[in-house]
Design a protein around this motif. Structure first.
Motif, PDB file in Angstrom:
ATOM      1  N   HIS A 236      44.036  34.217  34.392  1.00 46.41           N
ATOM      2  CA  HIS A 236      43.021  33.902  33.383  1.00 46.41           C
ATOM      3  C   HIS A 236      43.645  33.381  32.088  1.00 46.41           C
ATOM      4  N   GLU A 237      44.706  34.044  31.613  1.00 50.28           N
ATOM      5  CA  GLU A 237      45.346  33.619  30.361  1.00 50.28           C
ATOM      6  C   GLU A 237      45.875  32.194  30.453  1.00 50.28           C
ATOM      7  N   GLU A 238      46.432  31.832  31.596  1.00 49.34           N
ATOM      8  CA  GLU A 238      47.068  30.525  31.717  1.00 49.34           C
ATOM      9  C   GLU A 238      46.133  29.412  32.145  1.00 49.34           C
ATOM     10  N   THR A 239      45.025  29.747  32.834  1.00 53.25           N
ATOM     11  CA  THR A 239      44.172  28.686  33.385  1.00 53.25           C
ATOM     12  C   THR A 239      42.707  28.789  32.996  1.00 53.25           C
ATOM     13  N   GLY A 240      42.274  29.955  32.532  1.00 48.21           N
ATOM     14  CA  GLY A 240      40.861  30.158  32.255  1.00 48.21           C
ATOM     15  C   GLY A 240      40.079  30.598  33.481  1.00 48.21           C
ATOM     16  N   LEU A 241      40.702  30.670  34.650  1.00 49.47           N
ATOM     17  CA  LEU A 241      40.027  31.068  35.882  1.00 49.47           C
ATOM     18  C   LEU A 241      40.081  32.583  36.051  1.00 49.47           C
ATOM     19  N   TRP A 242      39.021  33.143  36.643  1.00 47.03           N
ATOM     20  CA  TRP A 242      38.970  34.571  36.937  1.00 47.03           C
ATOM     21  C   TRP A 242      39.015  34.781  38.434  1.00 47.03           C
ATOM     22  N   ALA A 243      39.677  35.834  38.855  1.00 43.43           N
ATOM     23  CA  ALA A 243      39.709  36.222  40.265  1.00 43.43           C
ATOM     24  C   ALA A 243      39.162  37.631  40.393  1.00 43.43           C
ATOM     25  N   GLN A 244      38.520  37.908  41.504  1.00 42.29           N
ATOM     26  CA  GLN A 244      38.047  39.252  41.805  1.00 42.29           C
ATOM     27  C   GLN A 244      39.200  40.050  42.423  1.00 42.29           C
ATOM     28  N   PRO A 245      39.263  41.359  42.167  1.00 41.97           N
ATOM     29  CA  PRO A 245      40.356  42.177  42.711  1.00 41.97           C
ATOM     30  C   PRO A 245      40.527  42.060  44.221  1.00 41.97           C
ATOM     31  N   ASP A 246      39.411  41.934  44.972  1.00 42.76           N
ATOM     32  CA  ASP A 246      39.541  41.850  46.432  1.00 42.76           C
ATOM     33  C   ASP A 246      40.076  40.501  46.908  1.00 42.76           C
ATOM     34  N   ALA A 247      40.245  39.550  45.992  1.00 41.55           N
ATOM     35  CA  ALA A 247      40.803  38.237  46.338  1.00 41.55           C
ATOM     36  C   ALA A 247      42.307  38.169  46.083  1.00 41.55           C
ATOM     37  N   VAL A 248      42.893  39.274  45.623  1.00 38.07           N
ATOM     38  CA  VAL A 248      44.305  39.296  45.239  1.00 38.07           C
ATOM     39  C   VAL A 248      45.062  40.250  46.149  1.00 38.07           C
ATOM     40  N   ARG A 249      46.151  39.748  46.737  1.00 35.83           N
ATOM     41  CA  ARG A 249      46.975  40.625  47.573  1.00 35.83           C
ATOM     42  C   ARG A 249      48.448  40.287  47.382  1.00 35.83           C
ATOM     43  N   GLN A 250      49.262  41.309  47.511  1.00 33.72           N
ATOM     44  CA  GLN A 250      50.707  41.115  47.377  1.00 33.72           C
ATOM     45  C   GLN A 250      51.273  40.595  48.686  1.00 33.72           C
ATOM     46  N   LEU A 251      52.032  39.493  48.597  1.00 32.04           N
ATOM     47  CA  LEU A 251      52.673  38.922  49.775  1.00 32.04           C
ATOM     48  C   LEU A 251      54.110  39.408  49.936  1.00 32.04           C
ATOM     49  N   HIS A 252      54.782  39.624  48.809  1.00 31.25           N
ATOM     50  CA  HIS A 252      56.209  39.916  48.881  1.00 31.25           C
ATOM     51  C   HIS A 252      56.691  40.399  47.522  1.00 31.25           C
ATOM     52  N   ARG A 253      57.946  40.736  47.467  1.00 31.45           N
ATOM     53  CA  ARG A 253      58.603  41.170  46.239  1.00 31.45           C
ATOM     54  C   ARG A 253      59.943  40.452  46.175  1.00 31.45           C
ATOM     55  N   LEU A 254      60.367  40.052  44.960  1.00 34.68           N
ATOM     56  CA  LEU A 254      61.646  39.368  44.835  1.00 34.68           C
ATOM     57  C   LEU A 254      62.266  39.648  43.481  1.00 34.68           C
ATOM     58  N   HIS A 255      63.536  39.308  43.363  1.00 34.51           N
ATOM     59  CA  HIS A 255      64.249  39.360  42.090  1.00 34.51           C
ATOM     60  C   HIS A 255      64.576  37.922  41.722  1.00 34.51           C
TER      61      HIS A 255
END
Length: 161
Positions: free
Chosen positions: A66-85
């Motif tokens: 939202h901060e970078e694009t103005g778009l909002w996402a619902q929590p159920d539309a967000v999932r973690q794919l992986h973790r990295l350094h």
């Protein structure tokens, strides 16, 4: 030998937002040019940022998008794919690759270029096909490591489903 390590935001998890919308049976990825002080240049990247105190990666991804694009996402539309350094040699960081699926394309500006980013360091917001991003990497126009890693992770996950 002296070693120096930088801690990023007290080692709170950061996120790379792999934002995807499906149009006509094909996935489009949200990408933008970000000003990066360290390299004094504009780089093509997925939206990303660091977590705030008490945030989980899902909340961080929604806020950063939202901060970078103005778009909002619902929590159920967000999932973690992986973790990295991002750079385990010098950074104490923990970056989560978060897929954000936006389904309601009627309210999303799916056009070649949208200059509506709310972030001072962002310009030229675009929705691109996987092949377009692959070509940008191949041609050396997309050189941001976390974005290349996150794109690769998303593509691998997409083909495993």
């Amino acid at each position: 030998m002296t070693l120096h390590v930088a801690s990023v935001k007290q080692s709170r998890p950061g996120v790379v937002c792999v934002t995807v919308v499906e149009r006509g049976g094909e996935d489009f990825y949200l990408i933008a040019r970000h000003w990066r002080v360290a390299v004094e240049d504009w780089l093509w990247e997925f939206p990303r940022g660091m977590g705030e105190q008490g945030e989980n990666p899902q909340t961080t991804a929604i806020r950063e998008l939202h901060e970078e694009t103005g778009l909002w996402a619902q929590p159920d539309a967000v999932r973690q794919l992986h973790r990295l350094h991002a750079d385990a040699g010098v950074l104490q960081d923990d970056v989560r690759v978060m897929e954000i699926r936006l389904n309601d394309v009627s309210s999303i500006p799916v056009v070649d270029s949208v200059n509506q980013g709310g972030d001072w360091e962002l310009e030229d917001l675009q929705w691109l096909r996987s092949a377009d991003i692959t070509n940008m990497i191949r041609d050396g126009r997309l050189i941001d490591g976390p974005t290349i890693a996150a794109f690769s992770i998303r593509e691998i996950n997409k083909h495993m489903q």
